[in-house]
Design an enzyme around this catalytic site. Sequence first.
Site, PDB file in Angstrom:
ATOM      1  N   ARG A   1     -68.590 -11.019 -86.897  1.00  0.00           N
ATOM      2  CA  ARG A   1     -69.467 -11.573 -85.825  1.00  0.00           C
ATOM      3  C   ARG A   1     -70.735 -11.964 -86.318  1.00  0.00           C
ATOM      4  O   ARG A   1     -71.381 -12.872 -85.760  1.00  0.00           O
ATOM      5  CB  ARG A   1     -69.062 -10.773 -84.456  1.00  0.00           C
ATOM      6  CG  ARG A   1     -69.562 -11.552 -83.519  1.00  0.00           C
ATOM      7  CD  ARG A   1     -69.263 -10.599 -82.114  1.00  0.00           C
ATOM      8  NE  ARG A   1     -69.151  -9.144 -82.473  1.00  0.00           N
ATOM      9  CZ  ARG A   1     -68.353  -8.154 -81.705  1.00  0.00           C
ATOM     10  NH1 ARG A   1     -67.602  -8.723 -81.014  1.00  0.00           N
ATOM     11  NH2 ARG A   1     -68.374  -7.140 -82.142  1.00  0.00           N
TER      12      ARG A   1
ATOM     13  N   ASP B   1     -71.370  -3.600 -91.734  1.00  0.00           N
ATOM     14  CA  ASP B   1     -72.603  -3.845 -91.069  1.00  0.00           C
ATOM     15  C   ASP B   1     -73.766  -2.893 -90.794  1.00  0.00           C
ATOM     16  O   ASP B   1     -74.485  -2.908 -89.904  1.00  0.00           O
ATOM     17  CB  ASP B   1     -72.745  -5.138 -90.170  1.00  0.00           C
ATOM     18  CG  ASP B   1     -71.901  -4.701 -88.961  1.00  0.00           C
ATOM     19  OD1 ASP B   1     -71.172  -3.589 -88.992  1.00  0.00           O
ATOM     20  OD2 ASP B   1     -71.854  -5.473 -88.080  1.00  0.00           O
TER      21      ASP B   1
ATOM     22  N   ASP C   1     -66.615  -4.634 -90.739  1.00  0.00           N
ATOM     23  CA  ASP C   1     -67.757  -5.557 -91.012  1.00  0.00           C
ATOM     24  C   ASP C   1     -68.543  -4.991 -92.003  1.00  0.00           C
ATOM     25  O   ASP C   1     -69.369  -5.738 -92.556  1.00  0.00           O
ATOM     26  CB  ASP C   1     -68.504  -6.013 -89.717  1.00  0.00           C
ATOM     27  CG  ASP C   1     -67.665  -6.812 -88.931  1.00  0.00           C
ATOM     28  OD1 ASP C   1     -66.596  -7.079 -89.359  1.00  0.00           O
ATOM     29  OD2 ASP C   1     -68.055  -6.748 -87.629  1.00  0.00           O
TER      30      ASP C   1
ATOM     31  N   THR D   1     -65.748   0.270 -89.341  1.00  0.00           N
ATOM     32  CA  THR D   1     -65.719  -0.915 -89.071  1.00  0.00           C
ATOM     33  C   THR D   1     -65.750  -1.812 -90.413  1.00  0.00           C
ATOM     34  O   THR D   1     -66.035  -1.459 -91.271  1.00  0.00           O
ATOM     35  CB  THR D   1     -67.187  -1.486 -88.259  1.00  0.00           C
ATOM     36  OG1 THR D   1     -67.068  -2.902 -88.210  1.00  0.00           O
ATOM     37  CG2 THR D   1     -68.370  -1.078 -89.033  1.00  0.00           C
TER      38      THR D   1
ATOM     39  N   ASP E   1     -71.569  -0.166 -84.220  1.00  0.00           N
ATOM     40  CA  ASP E   1     -73.141  -0.254 -83.616  1.00  0.00           C
ATOM     41  C   ASP E   1     -73.011   0.146 -81.999  1.00  0.00           C
ATOM     42  O   ASP E   1     -73.765   1.188 -81.656  1.00  0.00           O
ATOM     43  CB  ASP E   1     -73.865  -1.432 -84.122  1.00  0.00           C
ATOM     44  CG  ASP E   1     -73.009  -2.703 -83.793  1.00  0.00           C
ATOM     45  OD1 ASP E   1     -71.928  -2.468 -83.270  1.00  0.00           O
ATOM     46  OD2 ASP E   1     -73.507  -3.769 -83.952  1.00  0.00           O
TER      47      ASP E   1
ATOM     48  N   GLY F   1     -64.034  -1.823 -82.145  1.00  0.00           N
ATOM     49  CA  GLY F   1     -63.033  -2.524 -83.065  1.00  0.00           C
ATOM     50  C   GLY F   1     -62.387  -1.410 -84.154  1.00  0.00           C
ATOM     51  O   GLY F   1     -63.046  -0.671 -84.646  1.00  0.00           O
TER      52      GLY F   1
ATOM     53  N   ARG G   1     -63.780  -0.773 -75.504  1.00  0.00           N
ATOM     54  CA  ARG G   1     -65.041  -0.741 -75.453  1.00  0.00           C
ATOM     55  C   ARG G   1     -65.220  -0.358 -74.312  1.00  0.00           C
ATOM     56  O   ARG G   1     -64.639  -1.346 -73.245  1.00  0.00           O
ATOM     57  CB  ARG G   1     -65.377  -2.317 -75.775  1.00  0.00           C
ATOM     58  CG  ARG G   1     -65.220  -2.652 -77.317  1.00  0.00           C
ATOM     59  CD  ARG G   1     -65.815  -4.029 -77.715  1.00  0.00           C
ATOM     60  NE  ARG G   1     -65.705  -4.163 -79.093  1.00  0.00           N
ATOM     61  CZ  ARG G   1     -64.685  -4.658 -79.714  1.00  0.00           C
ATOM     62  NH1 ARG G   1     -63.874  -5.386 -79.154  1.00  0.00           N
ATOM     63  NH2 ARG G   1     -64.844  -4.876 -81.026  1.00  0.00           N
TER      64      ARG G   1
END
Length: 331
Positions: A181, A139, A137, A135, A112, A20, A81
């Site tokens: 997500r 994360d 996120d 990202t 990741d 992403g 991806r």
Amino acid sequence: MGIDNYMSSIKKIGVFTSGGDAPGMNAAIRAVVRTGLYYDLEVAGIMRGYEGMIAGDFIPMERKSVGNIIQRGGTILKTARSDEFRTKEGRQKAYEQLKKNNVDALVAIGGDGTFTGASIFIEEFNIPIMGLPGTIDNDLVGTDFTIGYDTALNTVIDAVDKIRDTAESHDRLFIIEVMGRDSGLIALRSGIGSGAAFIMIPEMKTDVNSLLRRLETGRQSKASKIIIVAEGDDAGGAFHVAKVVKEKFPHLDTRVSVLGHIQRGGAPSCTDRVLSSRLGVSAVESLREGRMGEMVGIINGEIHYTPFKNAIKHISEVNPNLWKIVQILSV
Ligand code: F6P
């Protein structure tokens, strides 16, 4: 070939973005390209991540190739991806393209999935790769903040402020779903920053019942309220949460807003531009120093290197101090 040999043998690096997109990726590409040129390396831009690597879609990068992009969202190298890169045959093709184009080291900008692919690629072909955390996120383990997280938070805050205006005018309860997500980190910080009445994140296993209990206490109150729900929360998303709330509290005028992909776009914040610039410079310098297989991050203001395998470990706990702040301030 040992690490010392790589130190002296890197003449050309490739840079790509994968997974992403995130605001600040262009600033990171710019930093990688200009640092490469600063150290007299050739730099190739690889289009569409591992997909373009397999297809041999490489473009020479000059100073000018990255002019006027620091302020732009998205990624000029595009992103994808790649299912083919998950196969041994795909990775073999990618390796052959790198050899054909004389690329002897890589900077991978992504999350990741990007680092999982990079780890396997290194094991199979011993290609030096360093990663940058790209990202929204946030994360990844090994950096306080990922590239794009700060911009995404500011986008969410701006959107929630606007929603609050109309919520307030109509005395409505708004359930707002934000991205993440597998992670509640966007919800956590944007919830604090926007003054949300309740935040639902997978890490804290906040279920709909806990929201209902909270609403119960203010049952007669029709004052406007903002509830932030992380996309990845176990509660089943904003629409499901709203359905349960409406059933239990039909007198509340409840609305849903899913912010979606606006969170991934837009001009990167200054914080993201500076983060990307620092990380991009360090990625190239660390390759020259013989490092490989690590993500470059910043912890407490200092550069840190984290092996890909550790960087991708899912963050299952949120900072307890932040969660305590949520509890105190949302009363
Ligand atoms: O970039 C990460 C992320 O924003 C997640 O929070 C989200 O679930 C996902 O990307 C959606 O990405 P896409 O629409 O590209 O599949």
